[in-house]
Design a protein around this motif. Structure first.
Motif, PDB file in Angstrom:
ATOM      1  N   VAL A 121       0.836  -1.206   0.000  1.00 16.16           N
ATOM      2  CA  VAL A 121       0.000   0.000   0.000  1.00 16.16           C
ATOM      3  C   VAL A 121       0.870   1.255   0.000  1.00 16.16           C
ATOM      4  CG1 VAL A 121      -1.653   1.327   1.371  1.00 16.16           C
ATOM      5  CG2 VAL A 121      -1.952  -1.138   1.110  1.00 16.16           C
ATOM      6  N   LEU A 122       1.986   1.205   0.729  1.00 11.39           N
ATOM      7  CA  LEU A 122       2.879   2.363   0.829  1.00 11.39           C
ATOM      8  C   LEU A 122       3.970   2.350  -0.244  1.00 11.39           C
ATOM      9  CD1 LEU A 122       3.312   2.596   4.711  1.00 11.39           C
ATOM     10  CD2 LEU A 122       1.723   3.845   3.230  1.00 11.39           C
ATOM     11  N   ASN A 123       3.823   1.428  -1.211  1.00 15.33           N
ATOM     12  CA  ASN A 123       4.750   1.354  -2.349  1.00 15.33           C
ATOM     13  C   ASN A 123       6.195   1.144  -1.893  1.00 15.33           C
ATOM     14  OD1 ASN A 123       5.112   1.266  -5.136  1.00 15.33           O
ATOM     15  ND2 ASN A 123       5.713   3.413  -5.255  1.00 15.33           N
ATOM     16  N   LEU A 124       6.363   0.231  -0.953  1.00 15.42           N
ATOM     17  CA  LEU A 124       7.696  -0.135  -0.474  1.00 15.42           C
ATOM     18  C   LEU A 124       8.051  -1.514  -1.015  1.00 15.42           C
ATOM     19  CD1 LEU A 124       7.748   1.028   3.251  1.00 15.42           C
ATOM     20  CD2 LEU A 124       9.240   1.828   1.423  1.00 15.42           C
ATOM     21  N   PRO A 125       9.260  -1.695  -1.557  1.00 16.02           N
ATOM     22  CA  PRO A 125       9.657  -2.982  -2.158  1.00 16.02           C
ATOM     23  C   PRO A 125      10.050  -4.023  -1.117  1.00 16.02           C
ATOM     24  CG  PRO A 125      11.480  -1.442  -2.318  1.00 16.02           C
ATOM     25  CD  PRO A 125      10.337  -0.681  -1.686  1.00 16.02           C
ATOM     26  N   VAL A 126       9.128  -4.363  -0.240  1.00 16.02           N
ATOM     27  CA  VAL A 126       9.418  -5.334   0.822  1.00 16.02           C
ATOM     28  C   VAL A 126       9.149  -6.746   0.311  1.00 16.02           C
ATOM     29  CG1 VAL A 126       8.878  -6.076   3.163  1.00 16.02           C
ATOM     30  CG2 VAL A 126       8.839  -3.645   2.592  1.00 16.02           C
ATOM     31  N   GLU A 127      10.123  -7.628   0.464  1.00 16.80           N
ATOM     32  CA  GLU A 127       9.973  -9.038   0.110  1.00 16.80           C
ATOM     33  C   GLU A 127       9.888  -9.866   1.388  1.00 16.80           C
ATOM     34  OE1 GLU A 127       9.543 -10.014  -2.908  1.00 16.80           O
ATOM     35  OE2 GLU A 127      10.055  -8.129  -3.942  1.00 16.80           O
ATOM     36  N   ALA A 128       9.432 -11.108   1.251  1.00 14.80           N
ATOM     37  CA  ALA A 128       9.295 -11.988   2.416  1.00 14.80           C
ATOM     38  C   ALA A 128      10.635 -12.189   3.122  1.00 14.80           C
ATOM     39  CB  ALA A 128       8.712 -13.334   1.988  1.00 14.80           C
ATOM     40  N   ASP A 129      11.728 -12.220   2.345  1.00 12.59           N
ATOM     41  CA  ASP A 129      13.053 -12.415   2.945  1.00 12.59           C
ATOM     42  C   ASP A 129      13.509 -11.198   3.739  1.00 12.59           C
ATOM     43  OD1 ASP A 129      13.127 -14.903   1.807  1.00 12.59           O
ATOM     44  OD2 ASP A 129      14.320 -14.292   0.071  1.00 12.59           O
ATOM     45  N   ASP A 130      12.873 -10.044   3.507  1.00 13.63           N
ATOM     46  CA  ASP A 130      13.243  -8.828   4.240  1.00 13.63           C
ATOM     47  C   ASP A 130      12.644  -8.794   5.647  1.00 13.63           C
ATOM     48  OD1 ASP A 130      14.618  -7.871   2.003  1.00 13.63           O
ATOM     49  OD2 ASP A 130      12.785  -7.009   1.159  1.00 13.63           O
ATOM     50  N   ILE A 131      11.745  -9.745   5.934  1.00 19.85           N
ATOM     51  CA  ILE A 131      11.049  -9.774   7.225  1.00 19.85           C
ATOM     52  C   ILE A 131      11.657 -10.871   8.089  1.00 19.85           C
ATOM     53  CG2 ILE A 131       8.824 -10.019   8.377  1.00 19.85           C
ATOM     54  CD1 ILE A 131       7.497  -9.207   5.743  1.00 19.85           C
ATOM     55  N   VAL A 132      12.124 -10.506   9.257  1.00 22.30           N
ATOM     56  CA  VAL A 132      12.716 -11.456  10.204  1.00 22.30           C
ATOM     57  C   VAL A 132      11.769 -11.587  11.392  1.00 22.30           C
ATOM     58  CG1 VAL A 132      14.681 -11.990  11.673  1.00 22.30           C
ATOM     59  CG2 VAL A 132      15.035 -10.777   9.503  1.00 22.30           C
ATOM     60  N   GLN A 133      11.311 -12.808  11.636  1.00 26.88           N
ATOM     61  CA  GLN A 133      10.380 -13.043  12.738  1.00 26.88           C
ATOM     62  C   GLN A 133      11.119 -13.625  13.935  1.00 26.88           C
ATOM     63  OE1 GLN A 133       6.827 -15.239  11.634  1.00 26.88           O
ATOM     64  NE2 GLN A 133       5.658 -13.862  12.925  1.00 26.88           N
ATOM     65  N   ASP A 134      10.873 -13.044  15.107  1.00 30.73           N
ATOM     66  CA  ASP A 134      11.541 -13.500  16.324  1.00 30.73           C
ATOM     67  C   ASP A 134      11.156 -14.938  16.642  1.00 30.73           C
ATOM     68  OD1 ASP A 134      12.786 -11.074  16.711  1.00 30.73           O
ATOM     69  OD2 ASP A 134      11.183 -10.267  17.965  1.00 30.73           O
ATOM     70  N   PRO A 135      12.084 -15.740  17.146  1.00 23.89           N
ATOM     71  CA  PRO A 135      11.749 -17.115  17.555  1.00 23.89           C
ATOM     72  C   PRO A 135      10.849 -17.098  18.777  1.00 23.89           C
ATOM     73  CG  PRO A 135      13.975 -16.574  18.227  1.00 23.89           C
ATOM     74  CD  PRO A 135      13.506 -15.421  17.373  1.00 23.89           C
ATOM     75  N   CYS A 136      10.146 -18.214  18.979  1.00 25.09           N
ATOM     76  CA  CYS A 136       9.232 -18.323  20.112  1.00 25.09           C
ATOM     77  C   CYS A 136      10.016 -18.499  21.406  1.00 25.09           C
ATOM     78  CB  CYS A 136       8.294 -19.509  19.905  1.00 25.09           C
ATOM     79  SG  CYS A 136       7.094 -19.723  21.229  1.00 25.09           S
ATOM     80  N   PRO A 137       9.784 -17.646  22.418  1.00 24.43           N
ATOM     81  CA  PRO A 137      10.460 -17.826  23.705  1.00 24.43           C
ATOM     82  C   PRO A 137      10.069 -19.153  24.349  1.00 24.43           C
ATOM     83  CG  PRO A 137       9.394 -15.673  23.559  1.00 24.43           C
ATOM     84  CD  PRO A 137       8.909 -16.473  22.398  1.00 24.43           C
ATOM     85  N   VAL A 138      10.994 -19.721  25.094  1.00 19.64           N
ATOM     86  CA  VAL A 138      10.745 -21.023  25.724  1.00 19.64           C
ATOM     87  C   VAL A 138       9.544 -20.957  26.660  1.00 19.64           C
ATOM     88  CG1 VAL A 138      11.715 -22.790  27.236  1.00 19.64           C
ATOM     89  CG2 VAL A 138      13.170 -21.652  25.547  1.00 19.64           C
ATOM     90  N   SER A 139       9.426 -19.861  27.405  1.00 20.84           N
ATOM     91  CA  SER A 139       8.307 -19.738  28.346  1.00 20.84           C
ATOM     92  C   SER A 139       6.978 -19.701  27.610  1.00 20.84           C
ATOM     93  CB  SER A 139       8.472 -18.471  29.196  1.00 20.84           C
ATOM     94  OG  SER A 139       8.526 -17.316  28.368  1.00 20.84           O
ATOM     95  N   LEU A 140       6.938 -18.961  26.486  1.00 19.15           N
ATOM     96  CA  LEU A 140       5.714 -18.884  25.705  1.00 19.15           C
ATOM     97  C   LEU A 140       5.403 -20.216  25.062  1.00 19.15           C
ATOM     98  CD1 LEU A 140       3.401 -17.194  24.573  1.00 19.15           C
ATOM     99  CD2 LEU A 140       4.908 -16.505  22.695  1.00 19.15           C
ATOM    100  N   LEU A 141       6.446 -20.899  24.591  1.00 28.23           N
ATOM    101  CA  LEU A 141       6.251 -22.211  23.979  1.00 28.23           C
ATOM    102  C   LEU A 141       5.668 -23.187  24.988  1.00 28.23           C
ATOM    103  CD1 LEU A 141       6.706 -24.032  21.521  1.00 28.23           C
ATOM    104  CD2 LEU A 141       8.991 -24.509  22.382  1.00 28.23           C
ATOM    105  N   GLY A 142       6.192 -23.144  26.234  1.00 25.94           N
ATOM    106  CA  GLY A 142       5.661 -24.029  27.266  1.00 25.94           C
ATOM    107  C   GLY A 142       4.211 -23.740  27.573  1.00 25.94           C
ATOM    108  N   SER A 143       3.850 -22.458  27.582  1.00 19.98           N
ATOM    109  CA  SER A 143       2.461 -22.078  27.846  1.00 19.98           C
ATOM    110  C   SER A 143       1.548 -22.572  26.735  1.00 19.98           C
ATOM    111  CB  SER A 143       2.362 -20.557  27.981  1.00 19.98           C
ATOM    112  OG  SER A 143       1.024 -20.152  28.125  1.00 19.98           O
ATOM    113  N   CYS A 144       1.997 -22.414  25.487  1.00 20.20           N
ATOM    114  CA  CYS A 144       1.188 -22.867  24.353  1.00 20.20           C
ATOM    115  C   CYS A 144       1.021 -24.379  24.377  1.00 20.20           C
ATOM    116  CB  CYS A 144       1.828 -22.428  23.042  1.00 20.20           C
ATOM    117  SG  CYS A 144       1.849 -20.641  22.788  1.00 20.20           S
ATOM    118  N   LEU A 145       2.131 -25.089  24.631  1.00 20.38           N
ATOM    119  CA  LEU A 145       2.053 -26.547  24.659  1.00 20.38           C
ATOM    120  C   LEU A 145       1.181 -27.030  25.808  1.00 20.38           C
ATOM    121  CD1 LEU A 145       5.753 -27.563  23.857  1.00 20.38           C
ATOM    122  CD2 LEU A 145       3.761 -27.617  22.352  1.00 20.38           C
ATOM    123  N   GLY A 146       1.218 -26.301  26.937  1.00 21.90           N
ATOM    124  CA  GLY A 146       0.371 -26.673  28.070  1.00 21.90           C
ATOM    125  C   GLY A 146      -1.103 -26.601  27.712  1.00 21.90           C
ATOM    126  N   LYS A 147      -1.486 -25.533  27.005  1.00 27.34           N
ATOM    127  CA  LYS A 147      -2.885 -25.383  26.592  1.00 27.34           C
ATOM    128  C   LYS A 147      -3.274 -26.474  25.607  1.00 27.34           C
ATOM    129  CE  LYS A 147      -2.988 -20.364  27.261  1.00 27.34           C
ATOM    130  NZ  LYS A 147      -3.139 -19.041  26.592  1.00 27.34           N
TER     131      LYS A 147
END
Length: 286
Positions: A121-147
Motif C-alpha cells: 500500500v505504501l509502495n515499499l519494495p518489501v519481500e518476504a526475505d526482508d522480514i525477520v520473525q523473532d523465535p518463540c520464547p521457551v516460556s511462551l512455547l511451554g504455555s502454548c504446549l500446556g494449553k
C-alpha cells in the motif's frame, strides 16, 4: 543536483538566473532546490490519529518511490499540520524501520502477510526475505504446549467416555436382538422391560470388536472415567429409543447398567415373561 545538498552561503543574494548559469541548470531547478532546502529536516505523519515524526534525510530519501517520500516532497514548506496517511498505525513503525534499515523485525504476534500487504500500500519494495520473525520464547512455547496438552486430554477423555458408552449400547442391542430381556411388574409403573449389562457382557463385546483385545482393556479404559459420565453419555440416546438408563454400580473400572423401558399399556406385558428370555418375578426394586 547533489542528492544530499548542503546550503551554499556564497550564492546568497544572487539571482536564480546567475545561480542557474553557474551550475548549468535551469532556473526552475534552482528554485525547487532552494525551496526543498527551506523545508524542515523532519516531517510528521498522522496515521489514523497517531503522530509519527521522521527525518527526510536519509530515512525517507532512501526509498524515493515510496508513498511517504512522495507525500513529504509534495507537502508545502510552510505547512504545520501533519500529513495524513491512510494506513495501519500498529504496522506503520515497521514501515519506517524498512525505510531506515531495509529490514523489518517482527514478533510472533505479527502476521508476515499483513506486513507485506501494508508495504504494498505504501509502495515499499518489501519481500518476504526482508522480514525477520523473532523465535518463540521457551516460556511462551511451554504455555502454548500446556494449553494444547489440556485440550488433547479433554478430547481423549471425551473419546474414552464415548467408546465405553458405545460398547454398552452394542451390548444392549445384542441382548434385545437375542430377546434376553427381563419383564418385571411394579405396582406404580405396571409391567416393565429391563435389560441388564454387566462387566462380563462388556468384556465379551470387546472380544467381538477385536479378537486380540485384552480382556482387561475395557476395564482399564473405563477405570479412568466415572460411571456418571457414561450414564450422561447414554442418557439422550437411551431416551430416543425408549429406555431409561441407570448405573447400578461402578467398580473395578466397569459398571452394572440397567436399561429400563416402561410399557404404554401394562396389560400388554402380561404373560410375556417367557418370550423375552430371562425372567424376573416380584417388584422392581428400581
Amino acid at each position: 543536483l547533489d542528492p544530499y545538498p548542503q546550503p551554499f552561503p556564497h550564492i546568497h543574494g544572487c539571482s536564480f538566473a546567475r545561480v542557474a548559469s553557474a551550475l548549468r541548470v535551469s532556473s526552475s531547478e534552482v528554485s525547487d532546490h532552494i525551496a526543498w532546502m527551506s523545508k524542515a529536516d523532519t516531517v510528521k505523519f498522522n496515521v489514523s490519529g497517531r503522530i509519527f515524526e521522521v527525518l527526510r534525510e536519509p530515512t525517507l530519501s532512501l526509498h524515493p518511490d515510496s508513498l511517504l517520500n512522495q507525500l513529504a516532497q509534495e507537502a508545502d514548506a510552510d505547512a504545520t499540520d501533519p500529513i495524513f496517511v491512510e494506513a495501519n498505525p500498529d504496522l506503520f513503525p515497521l514501515m519506517l524501520d524498512f525505510h531506515r534499515h531495509r529490514k523489518i523485525r517482527i514478533s510472533l504476534a505479527v502476521s508476515k502477510d499483513a506486513v507485506l500487504r501494508e508495504a504494498a500500500v505504501l509502495n515499499l519494495p518489501v519481500e518476504a526475505d526482508d522480514i525477520v520473525q523473532d523465535p518463540c520464547p521457551v516460556s511462551l512455547l511451554g504455555s502454548c504446549l500446556g494449553k494444547v496438552a489440556d485440550e488433547i486430554d479433554k478430547s481423549m477423555r471425551s473419546n474414552r467416555i464415548a467408546l465405553v458408552a458405545d460398547i454398552y449400547k452394542a451390548c444392549l442391542v445384542r441382548k434385545v436382538a437375542a430377546r434376553n430381556v427381563q419383564v418385571f411388574y411394579d405396582h406404580f409403573c405396571g409391567y416393565t422391560k429391563c435389560v441388564s449389562v454387566d462387566a462380563s457382557d462388556v468384556a465379551e463385546e470387546a472380544k467381538r470388536i477385536h479378537s486380540s483385545c485384552d480382556s482387561d482393556f475395557v476395564p482399564k479404559l473405563a477405570s479412568t472415567i466415572k460411571g456418571s459420565e457414561v450414564e450422561s453419555a447414554l442418557e439422550d440416546w437411551s431416551r430416543q429409543h425408549g429406555f431409561d438408563v441407570d448405573v447400578g454400580s461402578w467398580e473395578h473400572g466397569l459398571g452394572h447398567l440397567r436399561f429400563v423401558e416402561f410399557l404404554s399399556h401394562p396389560a400388554e406385558g402380561k404373560g410375556k415373561g417367557e418370550v423375552f428370555g430371562k425372567q424376573g418375578k416380584g417388584k422392581n426394586k428400581t
